[in-house]
Design a protein around this motif. Structure first.
Motif, short mmCIF file in Angstrom:
data_model
loop_
_atom_site.label_atom_id
_atom_site.label_comp_id
_atom_site.label_asym_id
_atom_site.label_seq_id
_atom_site.Cartn_x
_atom_site.Cartn_y
_atom_site.Cartn_z
N ARG A 50 69.27 38.75 37.54
CA ARG A 50 70.10 39.76 37.50
C ARG A 50 69.28 40.91 35.85
NH1 ARG A 50 74.32 41.99 34.43
NH2 ARG A 50 76.08 43.05 35.88
N LEU A 51 69.01 39.97 34.98
CA LEU A 51 68.63 40.44 33.68
C LEU A 51 67.65 42.30 34.09
CD1 LEU A 51 69.31 38.73 30.51
CD2 LEU A 51 67.12 39.36 30.81
N ILE A 52 66.48 41.53 34.37
CA ILE A 52 65.15 42.45 34.79
C ILE A 52 65.68 43.02 35.64
CG2 ILE A 52 63.39 42.41 35.39
CD1 ILE A 52 63.30 39.14 34.57
N ILE A 53 66.83 42.79 36.82
CA ILE A 53 67.42 43.81 37.59
C ILE A 53 67.53 45.30 36.71
CG2 ILE A 53 68.48 44.98 39.85
CD1 ILE A 53 67.75 42.16 40.89
N ASP A 54 68.60 44.64 36.31
CA ASP A 54 69.55 45.58 35.20
C ASP A 54 68.22 46.05 34.50
OD1 ASP A 54 72.30 46.28 34.40
OD2 ASP A 54 71.32 45.88 32.53
N ARG A 55 67.67 45.49 33.87
CA ARG A 55 66.63 46.70 32.46
C ARG A 55 65.49 47.26 33.33
NH1 ARG A 55 62.91 42.21 30.44
NH2 ARG A 55 61.69 42.31 31.64
N VAL A 56 65.44 47.16 34.50
CA VAL A 56 64.12 47.90 35.63
C VAL A 56 65.45 49.52 35.84
CG1 VAL A 56 63.24 48.15 37.19
CG2 VAL A 56 62.59 46.47 35.84
N LEU A 57 66.38 49.10 36.20
CA LEU A 57 67.42 49.95 36.44
C LEU A 57 67.62 51.05 35.69
CD1 LEU A 57 69.29 48.61 39.54
CD2 LEU A 57 67.65 50.25 39.58
N ARG B 32 66.01 51.55 33.06
CA ARG B 32 64.62 52.08 32.57
C ARG B 32 64.07 53.41 33.77
NH1 ARG B 32 60.77 48.05 31.68
NH2 ARG B 32 59.93 48.21 33.37
N THR B 33 64.58 53.29 34.55
CA THR B 33 64.15 54.02 35.91
C THR B 33 65.31 54.77 35.92
OG1 THR B 33 64.70 53.03 37.37
CG2 THR B 33 62.68 52.83 36.83
N THR B 34 66.22 54.63 34.66
CA THR B 34 67.55 55.60 35.25
C THR B 34 67.90 55.70 36.54
OG1 THR B 34 66.61 57.56 34.86
CG2 THR B 34 67.16 57.51 32.85
N GLY B 35 68.69 54.28 37.12
CA GLY B 35 68.64 54.22 38.46
C GLY B 35 68.21 54.37 39.45
N ASN B 36 66.60 54.88 39.07
CA ASN B 36 66.14 55.52 40.73
C ASN B 36 64.96 54.22 41.51
OD1 ASN B 36 63.65 55.58 42.12
ND2 ASN B 36 62.86 57.16 41.14
N GLN B 37 65.81 54.14 42.62
CA GLN B 37 66.01 52.79 43.16
C GLN B 37 64.89 53.08 43.78
OE1 GLN B 37 69.08 52.77 45.82
NE2 GLN B 37 70.65 52.51 43.83
N SER B 38 63.65 53.31 43.88
CA SER B 38 62.55 53.45 44.95
C SER B 38 61.97 53.04 43.57
CB SER B 38 61.90 54.66 45.05
OG SER B 38 63.39 55.05 46.23
N LYS B 39 61.71 53.13 43.21
CA LYS B 39 60.57 53.23 41.24
C LYS B 39 61.09 51.78 40.36
CE LYS B 39 59.13 56.01 37.55
NZ LYS B 39 59.91 56.85 36.77
N ALA B 40 62.43 51.39 40.93
CA ALA B 40 62.98 50.43 40.35
C ALA B 40 62.22 49.63 40.97
CB ALA B 40 64.50 50.08 40.28
N ALA B 41 62.30 49.54 42.67
CA ALA B 41 61.98 48.35 43.24
C ALA B 41 60.68 47.85 43.50
CB ALA B 41 62.20 48.95 44.64
N ARG B 42 59.34 48.60 43.20
CA ARG B 42 58.11 49.01 43.33
C ARG B 42 58.15 48.45 42.00
NH1 ARG B 42 57.63 54.32 44.60
NH2 ARG B 42 57.57 55.63 42.79
N ILE B 43 58.26 48.28 41.12
CA ILE B 43 58.66 47.91 39.36
C ILE B 43 58.64 46.45 39.52
CG2 ILE B 43 58.71 47.81 37.37
CD1 ILE B 43 59.31 50.82 37.55
N LEU B 44 59.71 45.95 40.30
CA LEU B 44 60.03 44.47 40.80
C LEU B 44 58.85 43.93 41.93
CD1 LEU B 44 63.71 45.69 39.78
CD2 LEU B 44 62.80 44.04 38.64
N ASN B 45 58.27 44.33 42.25
CA ASN B 45 57.91 43.97 43.81
C ASN B 45 58.43 43.67 44.63
OD1 ASN B 45 55.28 43.74 45.08
ND2 ASN B 45 55.14 41.66 44.44
N LEU B 46 59.75 44.51 45.07
CA LEU B 46 60.64 44.29 46.13
C LEU B 46 60.96 45.51 46.82
CD1 LEU B 46 64.10 43.28 44.05
CD2 LEU B 46 62.86 41.74 45.58
N ALA C 45 66.17 45.32 49.80
CA ALA C 45 66.45 43.43 49.33
C ALA C 45 66.68 44.08 47.78
CB ALA C 45 64.62 43.06 48.91
N LEU C 46 66.54 45.30 46.88
CA LEU C 46 66.25 45.61 46.03
C LEU C 46 68.33 46.10 45.37
CD1 LEU C 46 66.94 45.99 42.38
CD2 LEU C 46 66.22 48.91 43.42
#
Length: 66
Positions: A19-26, A28-42, A46-47
């Protein structure tokens, strides 16, 4: 934080860390889910599923007024 990692119960620690990491990445990407998913390798699906599971906001509101 450190208090979280002092626990040995994986069922408690793993979701909290996720939860902490997903929250932090989202944020950082200002809610860009595609970008966040790539960073998180999901996959994006799944994201989104984890965002629902952990009740994480989508942070798109952070884009306004930039």
């Amino acid at each position: 934080g450190a208090g979280l990692l002092s626990q040995d119960d994986l069922k408690a620690v793993v979701p909290a860390v996720e939860r902490l990491i997903i929250d932090r990445v989202l944020r950082r990407t200002t809610g860009n889910q595609s970008k966040a998913a790539r960073i998180l390798n999901l996959s994006r699906g799944a994201l989104i599923s984890k965002m629902k599971e952990f009740d994480i906001p989508d942070y798109r509101f952070l884009r306004r007024g930039r």
